[in-house]
Design an enzyme around this catalytic site. Sequence first.
Site, mmCIF file in Angstrom:
data_model
loop_
_atom_site.group_PDB
_atom_site.id
_atom_site.type_symbol
_atom_site.label_atom_id
_atom_site.label_comp_id
_atom_site.label_asym_id
_atom_site.label_seq_id
_atom_site.Cartn_x
_atom_site.Cartn_y
_atom_site.Cartn_z
ATOM 1 N N CYS A 1 0.919 -1.427 0.236
ATOM 2 C CA CYS A 1 -0.029 0.064 0.104
ATOM 3 C C CYS A 1 0.737 1.179 -0.038
ATOM 4 C CB CYS A 1 -1.009 0.064 1.379
ATOM 5 S SG CYS A 1 -1.927 1.399 1.449
ATOM 6 N N TRP B 1 -7.801 -7.238 4.700
ATOM 7 C CA TRP B 1 -6.541 -7.409 4.995
ATOM 8 C C TRP B 1 -6.400 -8.658 5.911
ATOM 9 C CZ3 TRP B 1 -2.992 -5.641 1.768
ATOM 10 C CH2 TRP B 1 -3.485 -4.312 1.169
ATOM 11 N N LYS C 1 -14.603 1.589 6.670
ATOM 12 C CA LYS C 1 -13.493 0.735 6.050
ATOM 13 C C LYS C 1 -12.489 0.396 6.802
ATOM 14 C CE LYS C 1 -14.766 1.317 1.256
ATOM 15 N NZ LYS C 1 -14.878 0.182 0.279
ATOM 16 N N VAL C 2 -11.923 -0.872 6.270
ATOM 17 C CA VAL C 2 -10.788 -1.596 7.066
ATOM 18 C C VAL C 2 -9.567 -1.314 6.369
ATOM 19 C CG1 VAL C 2 -9.731 -3.459 7.962
ATOM 20 C CG2 VAL C 2 -12.414 -3.091 8.614
ATOM 21 N N VAL D 1 -5.090 0.327 5.905
ATOM 22 C CA VAL D 1 -4.050 0.454 6.447
ATOM 23 C C VAL D 1 -3.422 1.717 5.847
ATOM 24 C CG1 VAL D 1 -3.188 -2.040 6.714
ATOM 25 C CG2 VAL D 1 -2.916 -0.787 4.647
ATOM 26 N N GLU E 1 -5.191 7.642 9.231
ATOM 27 C CA GLU E 1 -5.040 8.633 8.007
ATOM 28 C C GLU E 1 -3.385 8.661 7.945
ATOM 29 O OE1 GLU E 1 -4.463 10.672 5.346
ATOM 30 O OE2 GLU E 1 -6.563 10.594 5.570
ATOM 31 N N SER E 2 -2.892 8.278 6.975
ATOM 32 C CA SER E 2 -1.269 8.465 6.651
ATOM 33 C C SER E 2 -0.694 9.617 6.653
ATOM 34 C CB SER E 2 -1.116 7.658 5.248
ATOM 35 O OG SER E 2 -1.695 8.108 4.076
ATOM 36 N N TYR F 1 -5.689 5.476 -8.922
ATOM 37 C CA TYR F 1 -6.748 4.539 -8.653
ATOM 38 C C TYR F 1 -8.102 5.013 -9.364
ATOM 39 C CZ TYR F 1 -4.286 2.689 -4.623
ATOM 40 O OH TYR F 1 -3.091 2.078 -3.912
#
Length: 328
Positions: A62, A95, A129-130, A132, A147-148, A194
Amino acid sequence: MGRLVDGKWQTEAQFAGDDGSFNRQETTFRNWVTPDGAPGPSGEGGFPAASGRYHLYVSYACPWAHRTLIFRRLKGLEDHIGVSVVHPDMLDEGWELRTDFPGATGDRLYGLETLKELYLKTDPDISTKVTVPVLWDTERETIVSNESAEIIRMMNSAWDGITGNTDDYWPEAMRDEIAPVNDRIYDTVNNGVYKAGFATKQSAYDTAVGALFDSLDWLEDRLSTHRYLMGDRITEADWRLLTTLLRFDAVYHGHFKCNRNKLIEFPNLWGYTRELYQHPGVAETVHMDHIVRHYHYSHPSVNPNRIIPIGPEIDFDAPHDRARLKAA
């Protein structure tokens, strides 16, 4: 792929809406780790920086999770924030924390089998949503953030008093300049691939892929006079862009039909990608086997027969000449 609705898992068949466009949903958890536990820009307080308290759940495949692994390495946080790596296949259960793929660690905290179980541990009735990455608080046993973009800003400064690493990739004096660059790259490049790849109507694809290559042309021109996106200093904008560029030729060019050009056909972007990849510690965060496997195996709407392609061969270690550039 699926989601939790009132604590129950529901499998979803496709990523696009009725208009054929891919729409990424907002992340659920927006708390912040801060040096003293005071509230951050969003969410609640009570998450002070500490060594060993927080754990990161990631996928090597990811690009959003990859950002956090890069910052964990750059900021010297490996001994302070543990990591669990999911399996590259994301199938009907979402995941999974299996160990039957090189580099997949399983759940190093609780021995859970799926990431959705971690979300349910936070709230058994959750609707979300699940995704990473997940930054987990082992003391309160809850998700701090998924939140990256915000996790990397926490890593940028919250632990500085513990590690002594004061390298700053989000300098206050440059934030107003960084923001519009981040915004365009996120919308048209990071998320743009995406939008193109998961489009189910020609018009949605045409809009997304056009915006993507407009931005790649803009970046190519910008990097002809700037060593990095903001000049002669590496910032978070560079690391946010890099994770998409690393995946471009191996995945997005073919699998997501982003094929007007390859990355290696943009001389400045390609040299820039190699320089950032060769930055100390960064190459060790890149796992192309997970990247290629995940995208081609986990998206049956795009690749129904789950054929894993043989290439391309990409030499990120090839020399670059980016040092010749100064700030514009």
